[in-house]
Design a protein around this motif. Sequence first.
Motif, PDB file in Angstrom:
ATOM      1  N   ASN A 114      35.281  35.177  32.883  1.00  0.00           N
ATOM      2  CA  ASN A 114      36.720  35.432  32.745  1.00  0.00           C
ATOM      3  C   ASN A 114      37.306  34.595  31.612  1.00  0.00           C
ATOM      4  OD1 ASN A 114      37.766  37.305  34.724  1.00  0.00           O
ATOM      5  ND2 ASN A 114      37.187  35.827  36.307  1.00  0.00           N
ATOM      6  N   HIS A 135      41.547  47.924  33.037  1.00  0.00           N
ATOM      7  CA  HIS A 135      41.195  47.007  34.124  1.00  0.00           C
ATOM      8  C   HIS A 135      41.130  47.779  35.445  1.00  0.00           C
ATOM      9  CE1 HIS A 135      41.205  43.545  36.773  1.00  0.00           C
ATOM     10  NE2 HIS A 135      41.027  42.776  35.715  1.00  0.00           N
ATOM     11  N   GLY A 147      36.605  39.359  32.032  1.00  0.00           N
ATOM     12  CA  GLY A 147      37.870  39.731  32.657  1.00  0.00           C
ATOM     13  C   GLY A 147      38.982  38.783  32.270  1.00  0.00           C
ATOM     14  N   GLU A 148      40.090  38.894  32.974  1.00  0.00           N
ATOM     15  CA  GLU A 148      41.269  38.087  32.641  1.00  0.00           C
ATOM     16  C   GLU A 148      41.211  36.729  33.353  1.00  0.00           C
ATOM     17  OE1 GLU A 148      45.742  39.424  32.474  1.00  0.00           O
ATOM     18  OE2 GLU A 148      45.244  38.900  34.534  1.00  0.00           O
ATOM     19  N   ALA A 149      41.376  36.754  34.669  1.00  0.00           N
ATOM     20  CA  ALA A 149      41.427  35.521  35.460  1.00  0.00           C
ATOM     21  C   ALA A 149      41.136  35.895  36.907  1.00  0.00           C
ATOM     22  CB  ALA A 149      42.815  34.890  35.354  1.00  0.00           C
ATOM     23  N   PRO A 150      40.637  34.939  37.691  1.00  0.00           N
ATOM     24  CA  PRO A 150      40.326  35.255  39.089  1.00  0.00           C
ATOM     25  C   PRO A 150      41.578  35.554  39.897  1.00  0.00           C
ATOM     26  CG  PRO A 150      39.542  33.049  38.460  1.00  0.00           C
ATOM     27  CD  PRO A 150      40.337  33.555  37.328  1.00  0.00           C
ATOM     28  N   GLY A 151      41.404  36.355  40.932  1.00  0.00           N
ATOM     29  CA  GLY A 151      42.456  36.574  41.922  1.00  0.00           C
ATOM     30  C   GLY A 151      42.120  35.773  43.175  1.00  0.00           C
ATOM     31  N   PHE A 168      35.316  38.839  39.977  1.00  0.00           N
ATOM     32  CA  PHE A 168      35.294  40.258  40.373  1.00  0.00           C
ATOM     33  C   PHE A 168      34.595  40.501  41.714  1.00  0.00           C
ATOM     34  CE2 PHE A 168      36.051  40.825  35.750  1.00  0.00           C
ATOM     35  CZ  PHE A 168      37.175  41.634  35.831  1.00  0.00           C
ATOM     36  N   SER A 226      39.334  44.905  43.041  1.00  0.00           N
ATOM     37  CA  SER A 226      39.085  45.427  41.687  1.00  0.00           C
ATOM     38  C   SER A 226      37.619  45.217  41.310  1.00  0.00           C
ATOM     39  CB  SER A 226      40.031  44.824  40.654  1.00  0.00           C
ATOM     40  OG  SER A 226      39.869  43.448  40.586  1.00  0.00           O
TER      41      SER A 226
HETATM   42  N1  URA Z   1      40.388  40.408  37.653  1.00  0.00           N
HETATM   43  C1  URA Z   1      39.813  39.770  36.613  1.00  0.00           C
HETATM   44  O1  URA Z   1      40.186  39.992  35.469  1.00  0.00           O
HETATM   45  N2  URA Z   1      38.841  38.901  36.881  1.00  0.00           N
HETATM   46  C2  URA Z   1      38.398  38.653  38.106  1.00  0.00           C
HETATM   47  O2  URA Z   1      37.484  37.852  38.268  1.00  0.00           O
HETATM   48  C3  URA Z   1      39.014  39.342  39.173  1.00  0.00           C
HETATM   49  C4  URA Z   1      40.005  40.209  38.924  1.00  0.00           C
END
Ligand code: URA
Length: 279
Positions: free
Chosen positions: A174, A253, A134-138, A148, A152
């Motif tokens: 991520n 995404h 994924g991209e990055a944590p929220g 994740f 999402s």
């Molecule tokens: N979106 C992401 O790309 N990664 C996560 O861990 C959570 C949301």
Amino acid sequence: MLSWLVEAGADEALQDAPTDWTKHTPAAAPQINAAPQTQPQAQTQAQAQDQAQRPSRIPAVEPPSPAKPAARASSTAGPTEDVVQAARLIAREANTLDELRLAVERFEQCPLKSTAHQLVFEDGNRDAPIMLVGEAPGRDEDREGKPFVGPSGQLLDKMLAAIGLDRTGVYLGNCVPWRPPGNRKPTDAEKAMCQPFIERQIELVAPSLLIFVGGTPSQILLNTDERITRLRGRWQTYTTKAGAQIDAMPILHPAFLLRTPARKRETWIDLLAVKDRIT
Ligand code: URA
């Protein structure tokens, strides 16, 4: 005032006491762009905060300490090449996922570390043949320390279940392992600093198939500017630093799908292509 800050994207208190930034003149702040080092590893811990660039919208705040005054946010984007180089060296030296996790945990030079609650390194099964990036944590991931797990992530779980998979059969990571404050997107500088870590993570997991979740991992790891709406659904080849080739499927995404449910159909088709490949 609080409503105004929340509307501007500030959803976390970073310190117990407020900082009066008007009292921090640029002259009082530590030098950010120090001269390049010939031994990048030597600087990784000691010169961390001095070398790293700060995100431009939200200042990263250090705990008040007489020996280490808080740096003022820099408005200039981009890491020094030294920081990226240091990350590359550290990543390369990690021979197991545990070693890599520890190395990333100790890496002080990415400014996101100082605003995140914790590292969000991985979830799922390290021996799984499928790895999702994924991209990055929220916010939820930042609180739980796993990728994740928020809304999402819950949709992602449903998407995986639709093709007979769950987290025991996949591994998740991520591109950027710390939450960017206010859920903003990671900057190019932050992505570049963290790229060696996700590249090494992929190498150590050695999956037979990758799923790039969203535009950021697809663009970073395939080294392309193409938009995810064009990349999705088309098999790609990801080449590791050691030259191994891994099939990769970029998908939309789930956060985008939550906002745009009409696009779920395309992702369903893309996941069927993944299912075909693994059965
Ligand atoms: N979106 C992401 O790309 N990664 C996560 O861990 C959570 C949301």
